[in-house]
Scaffold this motif. Structure first.
Motif, PDB file in Angstrom:
ATOM      1  N   SER A 308       0.977  -1.070  -0.014  1.00 16.99           N
ATOM      2  CA  SER A 308      -0.068  -0.138  -0.013  1.00 16.99           C
ATOM      3  C   SER A 308       0.867   1.143  -0.086  1.00 16.99           C
ATOM      4  O   SER A 308       0.592   2.001  -0.477  1.00 16.99           O
ATOM      5  N   SER A 352      -4.764   1.312   2.798  1.00 22.40           N
ATOM      6  CA  SER A 352      -4.724   0.018   3.248  1.00 22.40           C
ATOM      7  C   SER A 352      -5.619  -0.888   2.795  1.00 22.40           C
ATOM      8  O   SER A 352      -6.795  -0.742   2.725  1.00 22.40           O
ATOM      9  N   THR A 357      -4.609  -2.302   9.237  1.00 25.24           N
ATOM     10  CA  THR A 357      -3.325  -2.518   9.642  1.00 25.24           C
ATOM     11  C   THR A 357      -3.078  -1.664  10.822  1.00 25.24           C
ATOM     12  O   THR A 357      -2.944  -0.293  10.728  1.00 25.24           O
ATOM     13  N   GLU A 493       9.261 -11.544  -0.890  1.00 21.95           N
ATOM     14  CA  GLU A 493       8.576 -12.372   0.075  1.00 21.95           C
ATOM     15  C   GLU A 493       7.931 -13.573  -0.728  1.00 21.95           C
ATOM     16  O   GLU A 493       7.507 -14.600  -0.061  1.00 21.95           O
TER      17      GLU A 493
HETATM   18  C1  F6R Z   1       2.832  -7.282   0.557  1.00 22.55           C
HETATM   19  C2  F6R Z   1       1.560  -7.174   1.378  1.00 22.55           C
HETATM   20  C3  F6R Z   1       1.905  -6.329   2.577  1.00 22.55           C
HETATM   21  C4  F6R Z   1       0.794  -5.527   2.879  1.00 22.55           C
HETATM   22  C5  F6R Z   1       0.981  -4.282   4.225  1.00 22.55           C
HETATM   23  C6  F6R Z   1      -0.200  -3.249   4.394  1.00 22.55           C
HETATM   24  O1  F6R Z   1       2.555  -8.082  -0.523  1.00 22.55           O
HETATM   25  O2  F6R Z   1       0.621  -7.436   1.344  1.00 22.55           O
HETATM   26  O3  F6R Z   1       2.997  -5.424   2.396  1.00 22.55           O
HETATM   27  O4  F6R Z   1       0.700  -4.295   1.851  1.00 22.55           O
HETATM   28  O5  F6R Z   1       0.987  -5.584   5.168  1.00 22.55           O
HETATM   29  O6  F6R Z   1      -1.328  -4.136   4.390  1.00 22.55           O
HETATM   30  P1  F6R Z   1      -2.742  -3.149   4.203  1.00 22.55           P
HETATM   31  O7  F6R Z   1      -2.523  -2.667   2.818  1.00 22.55           O
HETATM   32  O8  F6R Z   1      -3.838  -4.383   4.510  1.00 22.55           O
HETATM   33  O9  F6R Z   1      -2.737  -2.114   5.287  1.00 22.55           O
END
Ligand code: F6R
Length: 613
Positions: A308, A352, A357, A493
């Motif tokens: 994100s 997000s 998160t 990853e």
């Molecule tokens: C990478 C991935 C993580 C999320 C991060 C934020 O492939 O999925 O880096 O992007 O944990 O998560 P959100 O977007 O749910 O806040």
């Protein structure tokens, strides 16, 4: 991305519907409902208990009357209207005889709603879907059969839909139609099924047929027939399905990641639906900041984590270029603890996928505490981030199961670029014609992503050639830089190999010391203005023995001279390139990981949503 199921001619209608909904539940819906229909009676039950909705529905249905051979069911993933029981499907018309379920977005629902209310219809939900029940009610009142009533109603509707309708005055018939959102028909002796996804009816139907865009199908116990929107007959294509349940849940893909990568054209298209009013104004899902305040924004701060954060970095280029506001992008866990400055006119955008998160929520809370207005860009309706924000744009990528984010990223970029265009509109930094042209261009990206996905096999070949490499540097400039960061994140990853993203211009300031034979440099070179600069970066790494992979546009004739491997993509507007260019990089990471035998859906040590600091 809701789930749909229907059945006609069944001796265990209720069990079929509930089992189908349970099978669709893995996607994490927020509400569920069914309607059982027989001559003169439509019985409906709906629940909104998050992921427990189907279980709750099962309990409510213990009191359902028996003797129904037909019905429809729905699991909802809210887009318009909060995830509450009143907004759960099926929706009924004013008479209570007609029940509809809908997946998608009716773009012109506001005008249709207004006109229907003016003609005396009573609405009981705040969904876009309910207009369909009332439109069909009017068509039925004109004496049309249910199939014709659906056809004529759909002629007035813009947007995306998989919709199914039943009417207690024409029982044992389901009429369904599709545009963009998926729909399949299944048959077995004396019973006909309908579903948004094969798993819902997998072990009940014996033959499966795909409904195509703008086709309408009428299901009866004896089978089905289909027409197009003009009313002409069409034949549905039979699908050859020899899947077990697990494969079916993955849409025939080996894993969720592959499925989600392939869903990206739809994720972009869905995110852009219903965003522009007839007067050209770009709209959000929720807006509690008035236009005057938005117009006066002096500084934008984007906070996000991981993928994100990379989408947020792309937004910086778009907002600065189109809306001419200075933008700062911060990792949410850093923002929160650095005593951030929030002045009057600071707009904070929390990005997000999950909206849960912890670092991002805490960062936006901190900003709000200091007086900032907050916009949330979230993929989950009513997520904590969305609930607390002053305005919300939902990315409509559908549930993302794979831990590594793919379709959420492209949808975030699309949503953030919409936001940039809205700010430009408000501030008058671009002409209405230019905003319109960019909006149209943004809508075309979905097709460019689809074209790129068709090239999967060529990416797999590159991955095969590079097996055995362990060090990867991803380079990009301008918006190619966040794309490079995201490409590197996907590779590390998924494969657990060393991969780093760098702005090409930084190469000489350190990383060049690491370049030697065996190192792979992956460069994003689709931005016309930055093209020459990237070429000189590549000459530098090639001279030091690195293998060079380049993401280049179809018309780039210069790249073969410097690249060992080329990933071709269609050319697009520079600020849209991350949505297209990330696709080969996702496919590359995926192919490498598969060759290494990694669990692509669940990489080690990682969680889908990070709710602890
Ligand atoms: C990478 C991935 C993580 C999320 C991060 C934020 O492939 O999925 O880096 O992007 O944990 O998560 P959100 O977007 O749910 O806040």
């Amino acid at each position: 991305m809701c789930g749909i199921i229907g059945v006609v001619g069944s001796s265990d209608t209720l069990a079929t519907l509930l089992e189908g909904l349970t099978r669709l539940e893995y996607r994490g819906y927020d509400s569920a409902g069914i309607a059982l229909v027989r001559p003169g009676q439509t019985w409906r039950a709906r629940t909104a208990e998050g992921t427990e909705s189907v279980a709750a529905l099962r309990r409510v249905c213990e009191d359902a009357p028996s003797g129904f051979s037909s019905g429809i069911g729905h699991t909802r993933w809210a887009t318009h209207g909060a995830p509450e029981a009143v907004n759960a499907h099926p929706h009924l018309d004013c008479s209570g005889n007609i029940a509809i379920i809908h997946n998608g977005i009716i773009e012109n629902h506001r005008e249709l709603h207004e006109a229907l209310v003016a003609r005396g219809h009573l609405f009981t939900s705040v969904t876009d879907s309910e207009v369909l029940a009332h439109l069909i009610e009017e068509a039925r009142a004109r004496g049309l059969e249910l199939m014709e009533a659906m056809r004529q109603s759909l002629l007035t509707v813009r947007g995306a839909f998989a919709v199914a309708v039943m009417d207690a005055t024409e029982p044992d018939v389901i009429v369904a139609a599709r545009r963009i959102s998926p729909l399949v028909v299944g048959t077995a002796p004396g019973v006909t099924y309908l579903a948004s996804d094969v798993p819902a009816i997998l072990d009940r139907a014996t033959a499966f047929y795909a409904v195509n865009d703008d086709e309408i199908v009428r299901l009866g116990p004896e089978g089905f027939r289909a027409i197009d929107l003009e009313g002409g007959p069409v034949r549905l294509h039979q699908l050859s399905i020899d899947w077990d349940l697990e494969t079916a849940e993955k849409g025939g893909h080996d894993d969720f990641m592959s499925k989600e990568i392939s869903e990206q054209p739809h994720a972009i298209r869905a995110t852009l639906l219903d965003r522009r009013r007839r007067d050209g104004t770009i709209t959000f899902d929720e807006m509690r900041i008035d236009d005057e305040e938005l117009r006066e924004v002096k500084r934008v701060v984007l906070v996000a984590a991981g993928t994100s954060h990379h989408a947020a970095l792309v937004a910086k280029y778009a907002i600065e270029r189109w809306a001419r506001i200075s933008v700062e992008v911060d990792i949410s866990s850093e923002y929160r603890y650095r005593d951030p400055i929030v002045e009057i006119g600071t707009l904070v955008i929390g990005v997000s996928q999950s909206g849960e998160t912890i670092d991002t929520i805490q960062a936006t809370r901190e900003a709000q505490r200091r007086g900032a207005r907050v916009v949330a860009v979230s993929n989950i309706v009513d997520s904590s981030l969305a609930r607390e924000a002053d305005a919300v744009i939902y990315t409509r990528a559908g549930i993302e199961v794979s831990v590594a984010s793919t379709k959420a990223f492209v949808a975030q970029v699309a949503a953030l670029e919409l936001l940039a265009l809205r700010l430009a509109q408000l501030r008058g930094t671009m002409s209405p014609t230019d905003v319109d042209a960019l909006f149209l261009g943004l809508n075309a990206v979905s097709a460019q992503v689809a074209t790129t996905l068709e090239r999967r096999a060529s990416i797999e070949l590159i991955a095969k050639e590079l097996m055995g490499s362990h060090d990867f540097f991803f380079l990009g400039r301008h918006v190619g830089f966040p794309t490079a960061l995201e490409g590197a994140l996907k590779l590390k990853e998924l494969t657990y190999m060393h991969a780093e993203g760098y702005p090409g211009g930084e190469l000489k300031h350190g990383p060049l010391a690491l370049i030697e034979p065996g190192v792979v440099v992956v460069a994003v070179a689709t931005h016309q203005l930055m093209h020459e600069k990237i070429l000189s970066n590549l000459a530098e790494v090639k001279a030091r023995g690195a293998s060079v992979v380049v993401v280049a546009t179809d018309d780039d004739e210069t790249i073969d001279a410097v690249a060992d491997f080329v990933m071709r993509v269609p050319a697009t507007e520079p600020l849209f390139t991350p949505m297209v260019d990330i696709v080969p990089l996702q496919l590359f990471a995926y192919a490498m990981a598969r060759q290494l035998g990694r669990n692509v859906d669940r990489p080690r040590n990682l969680a889908k949503t990070v709710t602890v600091e």
